[in-house]
Design a protein around this motif. Structure first.
Motif, PDB file in Angstrom:
ATOM      1  N   ALA A 246       8.273   0.394   3.219  1.00  0.00           N
ATOM      2  CA  ALA A 246       9.395   0.200   3.200  1.00  0.00           C
ATOM      3  C   ALA A 246       9.992   0.364   1.850  1.00  0.00           C
ATOM      4  CB  ALA A 246       9.788  -1.519   3.438  1.00  0.00           C
ATOM      5  N   ASP A 247      10.499   1.980   1.692  1.00  0.00           N
ATOM      6  CA  ASP A 247      10.717   2.380   0.282  1.00  0.00           C
ATOM      7  C   ASP A 247      12.252   2.411   0.126  1.00  0.00           C
ATOM      8  OD1 ASP A 247       7.768   2.797  -0.151  1.00  0.00           O
ATOM      9  OD2 ASP A 247       7.975   4.630   0.594  1.00  0.00           O
ATOM     10  N   VAL A 248      12.832   1.249  -0.087  1.00  0.00           N
ATOM     11  CA  VAL A 248      14.145   1.177  -0.010  1.00  0.00           C
ATOM     12  C   VAL A 248      14.434   0.404  -1.450  1.00  0.00           C
ATOM     13  CG1 VAL A 248      14.780   1.274   2.303  1.00  0.00           C
ATOM     14  CG2 VAL A 248      14.071  -0.883   1.539  1.00  0.00           C
ATOM     15  N   LEU A 268       3.642  -4.585   6.056  1.00  0.00           N
ATOM     16  CA  LEU A 268       4.757  -4.111   5.364  1.00  0.00           C
ATOM     17  C   LEU A 268       4.545  -3.518   3.747  1.00  0.00           C
ATOM     18  CD1 LEU A 268       8.124  -3.941   6.069  1.00  0.00           C
ATOM     19  CD2 LEU A 268       8.079  -5.548   3.955  1.00  0.00           C
ATOM     20  N   LYS A 269       4.409  -2.323   3.562  1.00  0.00           N
ATOM     21  CA  LYS A 269       4.063  -1.738   2.557  1.00  0.00           C
ATOM     22  C   LYS A 269       5.290  -1.600   1.341  1.00  0.00           C
ATOM     23  CE  LYS A 269       2.667   2.517   1.629  1.00  0.00           C
ATOM     24  NZ  LYS A 269       3.465   3.105   0.356  1.00  0.00           N
ATOM     25  N   THR A 270       5.289  -2.111   0.340  1.00  0.00           N
ATOM     26  CA  THR A 270       6.247  -2.062  -0.688  1.00  0.00           C
ATOM     27  C   THR A 270       5.882  -1.425  -1.970  1.00  0.00           C
ATOM     28  OG1 THR A 270       5.491  -4.324  -1.516  1.00  0.00           O
ATOM     29  CG2 THR A 270       7.296  -4.208  -0.031  1.00  0.00           C
ATOM     30  N   VAL A 355      -8.791   1.138  -1.861  1.00  0.00           N
ATOM     31  CA  VAL A 355      -9.014   2.041  -2.621  1.00  0.00           C
ATOM     32  C   VAL A 355      -8.285   3.380  -2.250  1.00  0.00           C
ATOM     33  CG1 VAL A 355     -10.791   3.472  -3.540  1.00  0.00           C
ATOM     34  CG2 VAL A 355     -11.181   0.765  -3.498  1.00  0.00           C
ATOM     35  N   VAL A 356      -7.790   3.955  -3.205  1.00  0.00           N
ATOM     36  CA  VAL A 356      -7.166   5.457  -2.818  1.00  0.00           C
ATOM     37  C   VAL A 356      -8.125   6.304  -3.126  1.00  0.00           C
ATOM     38  CG1 VAL A 356      -5.529   7.155  -3.532  1.00  0.00           C
ATOM     39  CG2 VAL A 356      -5.077   4.580  -3.635  1.00  0.00           C
ATOM     40  N   ALA A 357      -8.765   7.000  -1.826  1.00  0.00           N
ATOM     41  CA  ALA A 357      -9.743   7.767  -1.873  1.00  0.00           C
ATOM     42  C   ALA A 357      -9.352   9.360  -1.804  1.00  0.00           C
ATOM     43  CB  ALA A 357     -10.750   7.560  -1.069  1.00  0.00           C
ATOM     44  N   GLN A 358      -8.220   9.539  -1.113  1.00  0.00           N
ATOM     45  CA  GLN A 358      -7.539  10.885  -0.805  1.00  0.00           C
ATOM     46  C   GLN A 358      -6.231  10.907  -0.778  1.00  0.00           C
ATOM     47  OE1 GLN A 358      -9.460  11.805   3.128  1.00  0.00           O
ATOM     48  NE2 GLN A 358      -9.859  13.957   2.223  1.00  0.00           N
ATOM     49  N   MET A 359      -5.335  11.785  -1.382  1.00  0.00           N
ATOM     50  CA  MET A 359      -4.092  11.528  -1.281  1.00  0.00           C
ATOM     51  C   MET A 359      -3.544  12.601  -0.261  1.00  0.00           C
ATOM     52  SD  MET A 359      -2.580  10.381  -4.835  1.00  0.00           S
ATOM     53  CE  MET A 359      -1.191   9.934  -4.334  1.00  0.00           C
ATOM     54  N   ILE A 388      -9.879   1.831   2.727  1.00  0.00           N
ATOM     55  CA  ILE A 388      -9.462   2.990   1.829  1.00  0.00           C
ATOM     56  C   ILE A 388      -8.175   3.583   2.202  1.00  0.00           C
ATOM     57  CG2 ILE A 388     -11.996   3.402   1.090  1.00  0.00           C
ATOM     58  CD1 ILE A 388     -10.588   6.157   3.201  1.00  0.00           C
ATOM     59  N   VAL A 389      -7.496   4.330   1.385  1.00  0.00           N
ATOM     60  CA  VAL A 389      -6.316   5.343   1.698  1.00  0.00           C
ATOM     61  C   VAL A 389      -7.051   6.481   1.879  1.00  0.00           C
ATOM     62  CG1 VAL A 389      -4.066   6.550   1.287  1.00  0.00           C
ATOM     63  CG2 VAL A 389      -4.576   4.000   0.698  1.00  0.00           C
ATOM     64  N   GLY A 390      -6.977   7.197   3.047  1.00  0.00           N
ATOM     65  CA  GLY A 390      -7.494   8.547   3.159  1.00  0.00           C
ATOM     66  C   GLY A 390      -6.884   9.403   4.222  1.00  0.00           C
ATOM     67  N   PRO A 405      -1.517   7.547   5.012  1.00  0.00           N
ATOM     68  CA  PRO A 405       0.081   7.889   4.764  1.00  0.00           C
ATOM     69  C   PRO A 405       0.109   9.560   5.059  1.00  0.00           C
ATOM     70  CG  PRO A 405      -0.897   7.743   2.765  1.00  0.00           C
ATOM     71  CD  PRO A 405      -2.106   7.605   3.829  1.00  0.00           C
ATOM     72  N   GLY A 406       1.447   9.646   5.267  1.00  0.00           N
ATOM     73  CA  GLY A 406       1.549  11.464   5.542  1.00  0.00           C
ATOM     74  C   GLY A 406       1.473  11.358   7.126  1.00  0.00           C
ATOM     75  N   ILE A 407       2.603  10.551   7.556  1.00  0.00           N
ATOM     76  CA  ILE A 407       2.508  10.559   9.022  1.00  0.00           C
ATOM     77  C   ILE A 407       3.711  10.721   9.371  1.00  0.00           C
ATOM     78  CG2 ILE A 407       2.016   9.244  11.064  1.00  0.00           C
ATOM     79  CD1 ILE A 407      -0.378   9.769   9.874  1.00  0.00           C
ATOM     80  N   SER A 408       4.163  11.606  10.407  1.00  0.00           N
ATOM     81  CA  SER A 408       5.727  11.636  10.873  1.00  0.00           C
ATOM     82  C   SER A 408       5.653  12.403  12.212  1.00  0.00           C
ATOM     83  CB  SER A 408       6.477  12.504   9.817  1.00  0.00           C
ATOM     84  OG  SER A 408       7.613  12.666  10.719  1.00  0.00           O
ATOM     85  N   GLY A 417       5.849  17.948  -2.118  1.00  0.00           N
ATOM     86  CA  GLY A 417       4.587  18.129  -1.508  1.00  0.00           C
ATOM     87  C   GLY A 417       3.894  17.284  -0.699  1.00  0.00           C
ATOM     88  N   GLN A 418       4.950  16.374  -0.246  1.00  0.00           N
ATOM     89  CA  GLN A 418       4.242  15.430   1.120  1.00  0.00           C
ATOM     90  C   GLN A 418       3.992  16.316   2.101  1.00  0.00           C
ATOM     91  OE1 GLN A 418       2.695  13.045   1.811  1.00  0.00           O
ATOM     92  NE2 GLN A 418       3.848  11.270   2.227  1.00  0.00           N
ATOM     93  N   VAL A 419       2.702  15.910   2.700  1.00  0.00           N
ATOM     94  CA  VAL A 419       2.263  16.927   3.963  1.00  0.00           C
ATOM     95  C   VAL A 419       2.227  15.769   5.019  1.00  0.00           C
ATOM     96  CG1 VAL A 419       0.609  18.148   4.915  1.00  0.00           C
ATOM     97  CG2 VAL A 419       0.855  18.226   2.708  1.00  0.00           C
TER      98      VAL A 419
HETATM   99  P1  5BU Z   1       6.786   8.617   3.452  1.00  0.00           P
HETATM  100  O1  5BU Z   1       8.280   8.348   3.355  1.00  0.00           O
HETATM  101  O2  5BU Z   1       6.356   8.433   4.982  1.00  0.00           O
HETATM  102  O3  5BU Z   1       6.474  10.163   3.104  1.00  0.00           O
HETATM  103  O4  5BU Z   1       6.151   7.747   2.605  1.00  0.00           O
HETATM  104  C1  5BU Z   1       4.765   7.817   2.531  1.00  0.00           C
HETATM  105  C2  5BU Z   1       4.366   6.501   1.652  1.00  0.00           C
HETATM  106  O5  5BU Z   1       3.104   6.466   1.677  1.00  0.00           O
HETATM  107  C3  5BU Z   1       5.065   6.368   0.195  1.00  0.00           C
HETATM  108  O6  5BU Z   1       5.465   5.008  -0.131  1.00  0.00           O
HETATM  109  C4  5BU Z   1       3.931   6.855  -0.676  1.00  0.00           C
HETATM  110  O7  5BU Z   1       3.847   5.917  -1.863  1.00  0.00           O
HETATM  111  C5  5BU Z   1       2.564   6.426   0.215  1.00  0.00           C
HETATM  112  N1  5BU Z   1       1.429   7.449  -0.198  1.00  0.00           N
HETATM  113  C6  5BU Z   1       1.542   8.830   0.229  1.00  0.00           C
HETATM  114  O8  5BU Z   1       2.610   9.211   0.949  1.00  0.00           O
HETATM  115  N2  5BU Z   1       0.564   9.491   0.076  1.00  0.00           N
HETATM  116  C7  5BU Z   1      -0.659   8.933  -0.483  1.00  0.00           C
HETATM  117  O9  5BU Z   1      -1.584   9.832  -0.466  1.00  0.00           O
HETATM  118  C8  5BU Z   1      -0.589   7.669  -1.012  1.00  0.00           C
HETATM  119  C9  5BU Z   1       0.372   6.970  -0.776  1.00  0.00           C
HETATM  120 BR1  5BU Z   1      -2.246   7.411  -1.596  1.00  0.00          BR
END
Ligand code: 5BU
Length: 469
Positions: A246-248, A268-270, A355-359, A388-390, A405-408, A417-419
C-alpha cells in the motif's frame, strides 16, 4: 598425431573405457571417459590440447577457462602453448577473504571460451558458465573433447552458446571398431545406451529449478515461529497468497485502500514513513481494519544499519514499529548481528522478521553469494524469522516463507529498475509462497476488484504447483 591416432592412444591409456560402470547418478553405463588420467601423460595432454585449440583458433576471445577439475590441465596447456590468459573457476567460494568464484585478471565484458573434457547433460558446463558470467565475462563459445551425444550440446545451444567438440562419442566408437579395439556388441550397446539416455533441455531445466511442492500446511508444521502459523491460518482460511503493497502517501488513501483490498489479502505492506500525515491514530485505525478483514500488518522498513541503530529504528517514536507491525523487513548486509540486536529488544514475540535475500531490481547487488548467506542467516534465526524476500532462491528449510515483490499482470518493469514477473510464473516456476503487489493494484481504477483478480490467479497458480488444479 592426427585425430584417429589420438583416439587409439586414449584407448591405450585407459581414458576411454568400455564395460560396466556405475555413474554418479546411479545409472549403469557401458562406457566411461576418464580424462583425469591424461595428466599422467604430458605428451597426450599436449596433443589433445592442440586438437581443442584447433576448434577455437579462428575465434576472437580473451581468456580460457576450464571446468574444474578435469579441464584445468587442458586450459593450462592451451594457455601456455598459445599465450592466451586463463581464469579459474573455484569449485567452492572461499570461506574468507574475497569470496570470489572466478580467479584471474580480467575486465568486465571480455570474452572467455569455456572448456570441459566431456559434455553429457551440459550441467557442469552450465554451472561454470553461470559463475564466469556473473563475474562479468562474456561467453559465446564452449568446447569439449567429447560430446557424449546425450543432449548437452542442444541444451547449451538453447542457452545461446555455440558448442564445439573434438569428437562425438559415435566417431570414437567408429575408430575403435574399425581398429578392432571394440567388438560389435560393445559398439552397439554403447550407441543404444546413448539413444535411451537423453537428458533433454526441459528435463534438465526441471531438475535444476525443481520447484518444491511445498504446501502452506507443510510450512506451518515446520515453522518455529508462531507468527508464521498465524499467517498460514489466514492464508488458508481466506484462500489468498496476496500481500498488497500500500504505497500511498496519506492516511485517507491508506485506510481507504486497506478497507478495499482487505478481504482479499493475507498481509498489507506499508512504508509507513512515506505517509505524510502519519500519527498514532492511523495505527489504531489500521489495526481495526486488520482485525475486521483478518490480515497482518507488514511494515517494509528494511533495517540495514548496525544493530544498535536498528534497535532504535524498530522501537522509537513516532513510528513505534515494534508496537504494531506483525511483520517487518530487515537487510542482513551488516550481518547476523542485526537480527541478534532486534531480538534483544524483547519485542519479537509479536513481530516476525522477513530477511531481504534478493531484490527485484535489474541491477541489484544481491549476488548469488549474498543471497546464499542471507538465506543461511534466516535459517539460523528461525525463532524470530518468518521468511525471506526473494525472487527465485527459497530457503532450504520448509518452515520459512518466500515472499516476492516485482509482480504484475500487465507490466514488465518501471522507469526506475523494477522488474516484474507474472503471478503464474512466480508461483508455478519459482515456487514462491506470497506475492507482493503494489502499483498493479493500488493504481487500478478499482483496487478491490483488482485485488480479487490477483487473489484468484495467485491461489490457482499455487494449487497448480501442488498438482491440485
Ligand atoms: P510495485 O508497485 O508492485 O512495484 O511495488 C513493489 C513493492 O515491493 C514496493 O513497496 C517495494 O518497496 C517492495 N520491494 C520491491 O519492489 N523489490 C524488492 O526487491 C523489495 C521490496 Br526487498
Amino acid at each position: 598425431m592426427d585425430k584417429e591416432q589420438l583416439v587409439l592412444k586414449l584407448f591405450e591409456l585407459g581414458v576411454l573405457q568400455f564395460g560396466q560402470f556405475t555413474l554418479k547418478s546411479g545409472l549403469s553405463s557401458p562406457f566411461y571417459l576418464d580424462f583425469r588420467r591424461i595428466i599422467a601423460y604430458p605428451d597426450t595432454l599436449r596433443d589433445i590440447s592442440e586438437q581443442l585449440w584447433k576448434l577455437i583458433e579462428d575465434l576472437e576471445f580473451d581468456h580460457l577457462c576450464g571446468v574444474p577439475y578435469a579441464a584445468l590441465s587442458l586450459s593450462s596447456t592451451m594457455s601456455m602453448m598459445h599465450g592466451k590468459p586463463m581464469v579459474i573457476k573455484r569449485k567452492e567460494a572461499k570461506e574468507h577473504g574475497t569470496k570470489k568464484l572466478v580467479e584471474g585478471i580480467f575486465h568486465q565484458g571480455q570474452k572467455c571460451v569455456v572448456i570441459d573434457d566431456v559434455i553429457s547433460s551440459g550441467i557442469s558446463m552450465i554451472e561454470t558458465l553461470e559463475a564466469v558470467e556473473e563475474a562479468g565475462l562474456v561467453v559465446e563459445h564452449v568446447i569439449a573433447i567429447v560430446d557424449r551425444m546425450q543432449g548437452g550440446v542442444a541444451t547449451l545451444e538453447k542457452g545461446g552458446y555455440q558448442a564445439r567438440s573434438v569428437y562425438t562419442i559415435e566417431e570414437i566408437l567408429e575408430v575403435l571398431y574399425k581398429h578392432n579395439k571394440l567388438d560389435k556388441d560393445a559398439h552397439d550397446r554403447t550407441l543404444e545406451f546413448i539413444r535411451y539416455n537423453q537428458i533433454g533441455y526441459d528435463k534438465l531445466r526441471l531438475q535444476r529449478t525443481a520447484v518444491p511442492k511445498l504446501s502452506y500446511s507443510t510450512i506451518k508444521v515446520n515453522a518455529v515461529n508462531n507468527i508464521t502459523k498465524r499467517l498460514v491460518d489466514i492464508m488458508e482460511s481466506k484462500q489468498t497468497n496476496l500481500c498488497v503493497s500500500a504505497d500511498v502517501n496519506s492516511k485517507v488513501e491508506l485506510l481507504k485502500l486497506a478497507d478495499q483490498v482487505g478481504p482479499y489479502i493475507c498481509a498489507l505492506k506499508t512504508h509507513i514513513d512515506t505517509v505524510g500525515d502519519f500519527d498514532a491514530d492511523l495505527i489504531v485505525l489500521l489495526k481495526n481494519l486488520s482485525k475486521k478483514h483478518n490480515f497482518l500488518l507488514f511494515e517494509d522498513r528494511k533495517f540495514a544499519d548496525i544493530g544498535h541503530i536498528a534497535m532504535q529504528q524498530f522501537t522509537s517514536p513516532p513510528l513505534n514499529i515494534a508496537d504494531w507491525a506483525d511483520l517487518v523487513t530487515v537487510h542482513v548486509v551488516a550481518g547476523s548481528s542485526s537480527i541478534d540486536a532486534l531480538r534483544s529488544t524483547g519485542k519479537l514475540n509479536n513481530t516476525g522478521l522477513i530477511v531481504v535475500a534478493q531484490m527485484s531490481t535489474e541491477d541489484t547487488l544481491t549476488s548469488r553469494d549474498y543471497t546464499k548467506s542471507a538465506l543461511e542467516i534466516a535459517q539460523k534465526h528461525q525463532d524470530v524469522v518468518v521468511g525471506i524476500v526473494g525472487q527465485n532462491k527459497r530457503p532450504r528449510d520448509a518452515g520459512l516463507m518466500m515472499l516476492t515483490p516485482g509482480i504484475s499482470l500487465s507490466e514488465t518493469g518501471d522507469a526506475h529498475g523494477q522488474v516484474y514477473n507474472t503471478p503464474q510464473e512466480a508461483f508455478e516456476e519459482r515456487g514462491i509462497d506470497i506475492m507482493i503487489v503494489g502499483r498493479g493494484i493500488y493504481k487500478a481504477e478499482n483496487p478491490g476488484a483488482k485485488a480479487a483478480e490477483y487473489r484468484q490467479i495467485g491461489w490457482q497458480s499455487y494449487l497448480k504447483r501442488l498438482g491440485l488444479a
